[in-house]
Design an enzyme around this catalytic site. Structure first.
Site, PDB file in Angstrom:
ATOM      1  CG  ASP A 133     -23.218 -37.329  29.146  1.00 17.56           C
ATOM      2  OD1 ASP A 133     -23.698 -37.459  27.996  1.00 17.56           O
ATOM      3  OD2 ASP A 133     -23.034 -38.279  29.916  1.00 17.56           O
TER       4      ASP A 133
ATOM      5  CG  HIS B 294     -18.761 -42.894  24.734  1.00 22.33           C
ATOM      6  ND1 HIS B 294     -19.216 -44.161  25.052  1.00 22.33           N
ATOM      7  CD2 HIS B 294     -19.636 -42.027  25.332  1.00 22.33           C
ATOM      8  CE1 HIS B 294     -20.303 -44.055  25.804  1.00 22.33           C
ATOM      9  NE2 HIS B 294     -20.582 -42.774  25.986  1.00 22.33           N
TER      10      HIS B 294
HETATM   11  C1  HEM Z   1     -22.869 -39.721  24.760  1.00 20.50           C
HETATM   12  C2  HEM Z   1     -19.926 -39.954  28.598  1.00 20.50           C
HETATM   13  C3  HEM Z   1     -21.703 -44.346  29.688  1.00 20.50           C
HETATM   14  C4  HEM Z   1     -24.305 -44.290  25.614  1.00 20.50           C
HETATM   15  C5  HEM Z   1     -21.932 -39.393  25.706  1.00 20.50           C
HETATM   16  C6  HEM Z   1     -21.199 -38.151  25.773  1.00 20.50           C
HETATM   17  C7  HEM Z   1     -20.385 -38.217  26.858  1.00 20.50           C
HETATM   18  C8  HEM Z   1     -20.591 -39.505  27.474  1.00 20.50           C
HETATM   19  C9  HEM Z   1     -19.409 -37.158  27.341  1.00 20.50           C
HETATM   20  C10 HEM Z   1     -21.330 -36.988  24.788  1.00 20.50           C
HETATM   21  C11 HEM Z   1     -22.526 -36.131  25.044  1.00 20.50           C
HETATM   22  C12 HEM Z   1     -23.695 -36.410  24.145  1.00 20.50           C
HETATM   23  O1  HEM Z   1     -23.525 -36.677  22.947  1.00 20.50           O
HETATM   24  O2  HEM Z   1     -24.825 -36.329  24.636  1.00 20.50           O
HETATM   25  C13 HEM Z   1     -20.154 -41.173  29.208  1.00 20.50           C
HETATM   26  C14 HEM Z   1     -19.448 -41.641  30.387  1.00 20.50           C
HETATM   27  C15 HEM Z   1     -19.959 -42.868  30.699  1.00 20.50           C
HETATM   28  C16 HEM Z   1     -20.968 -43.180  29.704  1.00 20.50           C
HETATM   29  C17 HEM Z   1     -18.345 -40.887  31.092  1.00 20.50           C
HETATM   30  C18 HEM Z   1     -19.604 -43.801  31.813  1.00 20.50           C
HETATM   31  C19 HEM Z   1     -19.233 -43.404  33.007  1.00 20.50           C
HETATM   32  C20 HEM Z   1     -22.534 -44.732  28.654  1.00 20.50           C
HETATM   33  C21 HEM Z   1     -23.169 -46.026  28.546  1.00 20.50           C
HETATM   34  C22 HEM Z   1     -23.881 -46.014  27.379  1.00 20.50           C
HETATM   35  C23 HEM Z   1     -23.707 -44.708  26.776  1.00 20.50           C
HETATM   36  C24 HEM Z   1     -23.053 -47.167  29.560  1.00 20.50           C
HETATM   37  C25 HEM Z   1     -24.716 -47.126  26.765  1.00 20.50           C
HETATM   38  C26 HEM Z   1     -24.371 -48.391  26.766  1.00 20.50           C
HETATM   39  C27 HEM Z   1     -24.184 -43.036  25.073  1.00 20.50           C
HETATM   40  C28 HEM Z   1     -24.930 -42.592  23.920  1.00 20.50           C
HETATM   41  C29 HEM Z   1     -24.513 -41.282  23.669  1.00 20.50           C
HETATM   42  C30 HEM Z   1     -23.522 -40.943  24.681  1.00 20.50           C
HETATM   43  C31 HEM Z   1     -25.973 -43.383  23.140  1.00 20.50           C
HETATM   44  C32 HEM Z   1     -25.012 -40.357  22.551  1.00 20.50           C
HETATM   45  C33 HEM Z   1     -24.214 -40.569  21.290  1.00 20.50           C
HETATM   46  C34 HEM Z   1     -24.783 -39.746  20.149  1.00 20.50           C
HETATM   47  O3  HEM Z   1     -25.986 -39.795  19.953  1.00 20.50           O
HETATM   48  O4  HEM Z   1     -24.001 -39.101  19.463  1.00 20.50           O
HETATM   49  N1  HEM Z   1     -21.538 -40.207  26.760  1.00 20.50           N
HETATM   50  N2  HEM Z   1     -21.053 -42.133  28.829  1.00 20.50           N
HETATM   51  N3  HEM Z   1     -22.876 -43.962  27.570  1.00 20.50           N
HETATM   52  N4  HEM Z   1     -23.353 -42.027  25.506  1.00 20.50           N
HETATM   53 FE1  HEM Z   1     -22.164 -42.100  27.124  1.00 20.50          FE
END
Ligand code: HEM
Length: 508
Positions: A217, A360
């Site tokens: 992440d 996601h």
């Molecule tokens: C990206 C996991 C909660 C917003 C990611 C990535 C993972 C991840 C593995 C990919 C790594 C990256 O692109 O930096 C999770 C898990 C969550 C969680 C396991 C809950 C336990 C959230 C929440 C939000 C969020 C609550 C917002 C409402 C984002 C955003 C990205 C991201 C904006 C970047 C997407 C991009 O720019 O391509 N998350 N996340 N995440 N997550 Fe989450």
């Protein structure tokens, strides 16, 4: 504009640089009702301990130099003792302190508990968020973030802070409401190596290296114009006002982006922090992957691919838009390539060959998909760009690794998850919008041949079940029912004031 240019000495360090951390303690507090003036006087003694953005960038240089020097001498780099401190306040806290100006953010002013139904948390009324822990149901006035390279450094720093406010004494000015400890997970890069490489300034954004459900992440962060001077290929640059109040780009695109938001002068160079206490059911998630492999492949490969298609990246961090069938760890680890994609291959817009529409990362940052939407299919007026929807994520994992017993039974015994923390200048445009209007909205991304379904990681449906389409690339309208693996147990919206605001408006 007549404003002085953005000075990184004025902005708290977690927002634009990220406090250096292997471990971080979130100390949630209540201000003693009968000692508010004293609290504000003592606050002046905390200000010199607060880590600014300029200081974090300085630490990063020191760590990098330490690493280069060690390499020159052919020895492993020593672990530098480093800590960081920030302080943030909820609306409740501002009100208690008698700071009554309207800061211009409705979600912040309401607080997260009242917003829980909007976010899709189970429970219908504000008094009824059954999963929330008592401290967040009762509300907190503020939070002190203390980070460091070791638990003992953090403990020392926190003790110093507690002495300022006489925490625990009968005449304490603040009381502990809740204390949560987050730790960067033990990874392949252990100990010194990991912490040092975490802070290398070559990475235009310091990585937290969290592995959520085993996925890397903290890869994709927006770069702030004028602050992050080097960007990685594919990294979007946004105006400082997307994150920092009062700066260029601080707009409400949900309302009328041409009408400036009215903010009190002390709000300048502050930012809003959305904090969420998210529990993750990791053994249950792993079991689901095992039981539902993408068909037509060896079972392990099929399970891995299912996970990758739910997240949008393989566990290594490799984006599936670039590596649709097979993990590519070298790609995942390479900052010059691992964010360089836009869901704009010719087969991307209308098919899920490479990436499901509901994955996601695609739901929370749709990149080219969003720009392709016609104004009519867009729910709100405003510029057709995701740039005002970008948040800066600074979360960290909490809880132990999965135990052998949990792995065997597929059932969570020990609480673990993500201390989600995201900065933005407008909560309704940022975190709240991503959660409510994108992750929880099965129709988003609009304009696709099938309704994508829920974000399988964070999408919530308070009214019923969740599902998504596109996990199977050879049968793209087949819907996969999704159990819930992320359980929000509370959180709050906070304001992170600038250093001058702390000095002149918050402290007495
Ligand atoms: C990206 C996991 C909660 C917003 C990611 C990535 C993972 C991840 C593995 C990919 C790594 C990256 O692109 O930096 C999770 C898990 C969550 C969680 C396991 C809950 C336990 C959230 C929440 C939000 C969020 C609550 C917002 C409402 C984002 C955003 C990205 C991201 C904006 C970047 C997407 C991009 O720019 O391509 N998350 N996340 N995440 N997550 Fe989450």
């Amino acid at each position: 504009s007549t404003l002085p240019p953005l000075d990184l000495n004025n902005v708290q360090g977690d927002i634009l640089a990220g406090l250096p951390k292997k471990t971080q303690t979130y100390f949630f507090f209540l201000i003693d009702k009968s000692r508010i003036q004293e609290f504000r006087t003592q606050l002046a003694n905390l200000i010199p301990l607060i880590t600014t953005t300029a200081q974090v960038f300085g630490h990063q240089e020191a760590i990098s130099k330490n690493k280069t020097d060690a390499a020159k001498h052919g020895v492993p780099p020593s672990l530098l003792k480093i800590s960081g401190v920030n302080i943030v306040f909820s609306q409740k806290g501002l009100t208690k302190m008698g700071i009554n100006d309207n800061i211009g953010d409705a979600a912040f002013s309401k607080g997260m508990l009242e917003d829980a139904p909007t976010l899709g948390d189970p429970g219908t009324a504000t008094s009824d968020s059954p999963d929330w822990v008592p401290a967040f149901k009762q509300g907190v006035d503020g939070m002190i973030l203390v980070s460091g390279e070791s638990h003992s450094t953090v403990a020392e720093k926190l003790a110093e802070i507690e002495r300022i406010f006489f925490v625990g004494a009968p005449f304490a000015t603040i009381h502990e409401a809740l204390r949560i400890v987050g730790d960067v997970r033990p990874g392949k890069e252990k100990g010194h190596e990991q912490f040092v490489s975490l802070l290398s300034p070559q990475e235009s954004q310091p990585l937290t290296s969290d592995h959520s459900f085993g996925f890397l992440d903290g890869i994709s962060q927006p770069a702030i114009k004028g602050v992050n001077l080097t960007t990685n290929p594919g990294q979007e640059s946004v105006n400082p006002g997307v994150t920092i109040l009062g700066r260029e780009g601080d707009l409400n695109i949900n309302a009328n982006p041409n009408v400036p938001i009215h903010r009190p002068s002390w709000a300048l160079d502050g930012s809003f922090l959305a904090f969420r206490y998210l529990f993750q059911l990791v053994p249950e998630f792993d079991t689901f992957l095992k039981r539902n492999p993408v068909p037509g492949l060896a079972p392990d490969h099929g399970s891995e691919l299912l996970g990758a298609r739910m997240v949008g990246r393989w566990m290594s961090g490799a984006p599936i838009d670039l590596a649709p069938t097979q993990d590519n760890p070298a790609l995942g680890a390479d900052p010059s390539r691992n964010n360089n994609f836009r869901y704009d291959f010719p087969d991307d817009a209308q098919t899920q060959d490479r990436c499901p529409f509901a994955a996601h990362t695609r739901k929370t940052n749709p990149r080219a998909d969003f720009e392709a939407l016609t104004p009519e299919s867009k729910p709100v007026p405003g510029p057709l760009s995701t740039s005002n929807r970008r948040i800066i994520r600074r979360g960290i994992q909490f809880g132990p690794e999965v135990s052998p017993e949990e792995a065997r039974s597929g059932k969570t015994i020990h609480g673990r998850g993500l201390l989600f923390a995201a900065y933005q200048s407008n909560i309704e445009n940022g975190f709240q919008f991503l959660q409510q209007s994108w992750a929880n909205n099965p129709a988003f991304i609009f304009g696709k041949p099938v309704s994508p379904g829920f974000d399988p990681i964070i999408g919530q449906n308070a009214a019923g079940a969740r599902s998504m389409v596109g996990t199977n690339p050879t049968s793209q309208s087949t819907s996969l029912p999704l159990p819930t693996w992320v359980v929000p147990k509370g959180g709050e919206y906070f304001f992170s004031p600038s250093i001058p605001a702390l000095k002149t408006t918050f402290a007495l």
